[in-house]
Motif scaffolding. Structure first.
Motif, PDB file in Angstrom:
ATOM      1  N   ILE A  55       3.652   9.943  -1.182  1.00 33.16           N
ATOM      2  CA  ILE A  55       2.357   9.805  -1.862  1.00 33.16           C
ATOM      3  C   ILE A  55       1.599   8.597  -1.331  1.00 33.16           C
ATOM      4  O   ILE A  55       0.375   8.641  -1.105  1.00 33.16           O
ATOM      5  CB  ILE A  55       2.567   9.703  -3.381  1.00 33.16           C
ATOM      6  N   LEU A  56       2.294   7.487  -1.102  1.00 33.58           N
ATOM      7  CA  LEU A  56       1.644   6.294  -0.576  1.00 33.58           C
ATOM      8  C   LEU A  56       1.093   6.527   0.825  1.00 33.58           C
ATOM      9  O   LEU A  56      -0.036   6.117   1.146  1.00 33.58           O
ATOM     10  CB  LEU A  56       2.628   5.131  -0.565  1.00 33.58           C
ATOM     11  N   VAL A  57       1.860   7.204   1.663  1.00 34.13           N
ATOM     12  CA  VAL A  57       1.410   7.463   3.037  1.00 34.13           C
ATOM     13  C   VAL A  57       0.205   8.396   3.035  1.00 34.13           C
ATOM     14  O   VAL A  57      -0.790   8.157   3.737  1.00 34.13           O
ATOM     15  CB  VAL A  57       2.572   8.058   3.870  1.00 34.13           C
ATOM     16  N   VAL A  58       0.268   9.472   2.242  1.00 33.18           N
ATOM     17  CA  VAL A  58      -0.850  10.419   2.176  1.00 33.18           C
ATOM     18  C   VAL A  58      -2.096   9.739   1.624  1.00 33.18           C
ATOM     19  O   VAL A  58      -3.214   9.953   2.121  1.00 33.18           O
ATOM     20  CB  VAL A  58      -0.458  11.637   1.320  1.00 33.18           C
ATOM     21  N   GLY A  59      -1.935   8.923   0.594  1.00 36.32           N
ATOM     22  CA  GLY A  59      -3.083   8.215   0.035  1.00 36.32           C
ATOM     23  C   GLY A  59      -3.711   7.250   1.017  1.00 36.32           C
ATOM     24  O   GLY A  59      -4.938   7.138   1.104  1.00 36.32           O
ATOM     25  N   ARG A  60      -2.888   6.562   1.796  1.00 34.35           N
ATOM     26  CA  ARG A  60      -3.421   5.623   2.784  1.00 34.35           C
ATOM     27  C   ARG A  60      -4.186   6.364   3.875  1.00 34.35           C
ATOM     28  O   ARG A  60      -5.251   5.920   4.308  1.00 34.35           O
ATOM     29  CB  ARG A  60      -2.285   4.811   3.388  1.00 34.35           C
ATOM     30  N   ARG A  61      -3.663   7.510   4.310  1.00 32.33           N
ATOM     31  CA  ARG A  61      -4.361   8.296   5.330  1.00 32.33           C
ATOM     32  C   ARG A  61      -5.688   8.828   4.802  1.00 32.33           C
ATOM     33  O   ARG A  61      -6.700   8.837   5.524  1.00 32.33           O
ATOM     34  CB  ARG A  61      -3.467   9.453   5.781  1.00 32.33           C
ATOM     35  N   ALA A  62      -5.689   9.265   3.530  1.00 33.71           N
ATOM     36  CA  ALA A  62      -6.931   9.779   2.952  1.00 33.71           C
ATOM     37  C   ALA A  62      -7.986   8.672   2.855  1.00 33.71           C
ATOM     38  O   ALA A  62      -9.171   8.896   3.145  1.00 33.71           O
ATOM     39  CB  ALA A  62      -6.662  10.371   1.576  1.00 33.71           C
ATOM     40  N   ARG A  63      -7.587   7.477   2.455  1.00 33.10           N
ATOM     41  CA  ARG A  63      -8.541   6.379   2.363  1.00 33.10           C
ATOM     42  C   ARG A  63      -9.047   5.967   3.750  1.00 33.10           C
ATOM     43  O   ARG A  63     -10.216   5.593   3.920  1.00 33.10           O
ATOM     44  CB  ARG A  63      -7.893   5.182   1.664  1.00 33.10           C
ATOM     45  N   ALA A  64      -8.166   6.060   4.754  1.00 41.20           N
ATOM     46  CA  ALA A  64      -8.591   5.723   6.110  1.00 41.20           C
ATOM     47  C   ALA A  64      -9.601   6.738   6.633  1.00 41.20           C
ATOM     48  O   ALA A  64     -10.599   6.368   7.277  1.00 41.20           O
ATOM     49  CB  ALA A  64      -7.374   5.669   7.040  1.00 41.20           C
ATOM     50  N   ARG A  65      -9.380   8.033   6.357  1.00 41.67           N
ATOM     51  CA  ARG A  65     -10.339   9.047   6.765  1.00 41.67           C
ATOM     52  C   ARG A  65     -11.675   8.882   6.053  1.00 41.67           C
ATOM     53  O   ARG A  65     -12.742   9.051   6.646  1.00 41.67           O
ATOM     54  CB  ARG A  65      -9.774  10.447   6.520  1.00 41.67           C
TER      55      ARG A  65
ATOM     56  N   GLY B  73      -4.607   2.386  -6.134  1.00 44.70           N
ATOM     57  CA  GLY B  73      -3.635   2.653  -5.085  1.00 44.70           C
ATOM     58  C   GLY B  73      -2.259   2.115  -5.421  1.00 44.70           C
ATOM     59  O   GLY B  73      -1.241   2.647  -4.981  1.00 44.70           O
ATOM     60  N   ALA B  74      -2.204   1.045  -6.217  1.00 45.78           N
ATOM     61  CA  ALA B  74      -0.915   0.460  -6.576  1.00 45.78           C
ATOM     62  C   ALA B  74      -0.097   1.365  -7.482  1.00 45.78           C
ATOM     63  O   ALA B  74       1.106   1.140  -7.660  1.00 45.78           O
ATOM     64  CB  ALA B  74      -1.127  -0.888  -7.257  1.00 45.78           C
ATOM     65  N   ALA B  75      -0.736   2.392  -8.077  1.00 50.38           N
ATOM     66  CA  ALA B  75       0.012   3.277  -8.968  1.00 50.38           C
ATOM     67  C   ALA B  75       1.108   4.019  -8.215  1.00 50.38           C
ATOM     68  O   ALA B  75       2.145   4.358  -8.783  1.00 50.38           O
ATOM     69  CB  ALA B  75      -0.945   4.277  -9.633  1.00 50.38           C
ATOM     70  N   GLY B  76       0.870   4.268  -6.930  1.00 57.65           N
ATOM     71  CA  GLY B  76       1.907   4.929  -6.145  1.00 57.65           C
ATOM     72  C   GLY B  76       3.152   4.078  -6.000  1.00 57.65           C
ATOM     73  O   GLY B  76       4.255   4.610  -5.826  1.00 57.65           O
ATOM     74  N   LEU B  77       2.995   2.770  -6.079  1.00 54.53           N
ATOM     75  CA  LEU B  77       4.149   1.882  -5.990  1.00 54.53           C
ATOM     76  C   LEU B  77       5.041   1.974  -7.223  1.00 54.53           C
ATOM     77  O   LEU B  77       6.192   1.545  -7.180  1.00 54.53           O
ATOM     78  CB  LEU B  77       3.684   0.431  -5.816  1.00 54.53           C
TER      79      LEU B  77
END
Length: 225
Positions: free
Chosen positions: A210-220, A15-19
Motif C-alpha cells: 500500500i505504501l509503495v502504490v500510494g507513493r507511485r500514485a502521488r509521484a504520477r 500518507g502516514a496511515a499506511g505506516l
C-alpha cells in the motif's frame, strides 16, 4: 429548479496511515513471540509454580503491555486498507471484512484482559493463584487469542484478498499469499506453535505494498500537475 448544495470537502487519508499496518505487524509479531517464549508449548504445558519461578511471567507481561497499542494501530490499518480498496459494490464481503476485523480486535483485547486478570491475582500477596483459577484463566485467554482470534484473522485476510482480486487493486501474487495465509490460520495455527506469525507477516507485506502504490500514485499526480 434544484437548489445547489454546498460542495462537500472530501477528507484525504494521510500518507502516514499506511505506516499503521507496518507498526501493527511489528507489534503483533513481538506480542506473539513474547507469548510463545512465556508459554512455549501452549496453555496446558505449564503450571502456576513453574510460571512464577522463571522469566516467563515477565515475557507475558511485556506482551500484554503491547496488546492495546497493537489493537489501536490495527484499527488504523483497517482504515488504510479500506481507503486503498475504495468503494466496494459487494456489501457482503465489505461487511465480513469490517466485522471480522472488529471481532479480532475485541478477542485480542478480551484474551489479554483475561490473562492480565489471572496474573494480577497474586500481586497483592505474592501468592500464586489457585489451580482452578489458573487453569480457567490460562485456557480461556489462550483459546480466545489463538483458537478464535486467529480464526477471525483468517476471515479478515480471506475477505480482503477476494475483494482485492475482484477489484483489481491487489496483485495476483498478493491475493494468493492471502489465501495461503487464510488456510494456515484456519487449520494449522491452533496445532502448530509459531504459526500465528503468518498474520503479522501478511499484514507487513500488504502494508508495504500500500505504501509503495500510494507513493507511485502521488509521484504520477505531481508529474502530471
Amino acid at each position: 429548479m434544484r437548489e445547489k448544495r454546498p460542495r462537500q470537502r472530501v477528507l484525504e487519508t494521510p500518507g502516514a496511515a499506511g505506516l499503521a499496518g507496518v507498526v501493527f505487524a511489528l507489534l503483533l509479531a513481538a506480542t506473539i513471540v513474547l507469548v510463545r517464549l512465556g508459554v512455549p508449548a501452549g496453555a496446558d504445558a505449564i503450571t502456576a509454580q513453574g510460571f512464577q519461578q522463571s522469566g516467563r511471567r515477565r515475557a507475558v507481561l511485556a506482551a500484554l503491555t503491547l496488546v492495546p497499542f497493537a489493537g489501536i494501530f490495527f484499527l488504523w490499518f483497517v482504515g488504510a486498507v479500506r481507503t486503498h480498496v475504495g468503494a466496494v459494490e459487494d456489501r457482503f464481503l465489505a461487511t465480513v471484512f469490517l466485522g471480522s476485523g472488529l471481532i479480532f480486535t475485541a478477542m485480542m483485547f478480551g484474551g489479554a484482559a483475561a490473562a492480565s486478570a489471572v496474573l494480577a491475582l497474586e500481586a497483592p500477596t505474592g501468592a500464586t493463584p489457585g489451580p482452578s483459577v489458573w487453569d480457567f484463566g490460562r485456557n480461556f485467554a489462550y483459546t480466545l487469542l489463538v483458537g478464535y482470534g486467529m480464526r477471525m484473522a483468517a476471515v479478515f485476510v480471506c475477505s480482503l484478498s477476494v475483494m482485492g482480486h475482484r477489484l483489481g487493486v491487489l496483485p495476483r501474487w498478493l491475493s494468493v499469499v492471502g489465501i495461503l495465509t487464510t488456510l494456515t490460520l484456519l487449520f494449522v495455527c491452533p496445532n502448530v506453535p509459531w504459526a500465528e506469525l503468518v498474520f503479522p507477516g501478511w499484514s507487513l507485506v500488504l502494508s508495504l505494498h500500500i505504501l509503495v502504490v500510494g507513493r507511485r500514485a502521488r509521484a504520477r499526480a505531481a508529474a502530471s500537475s
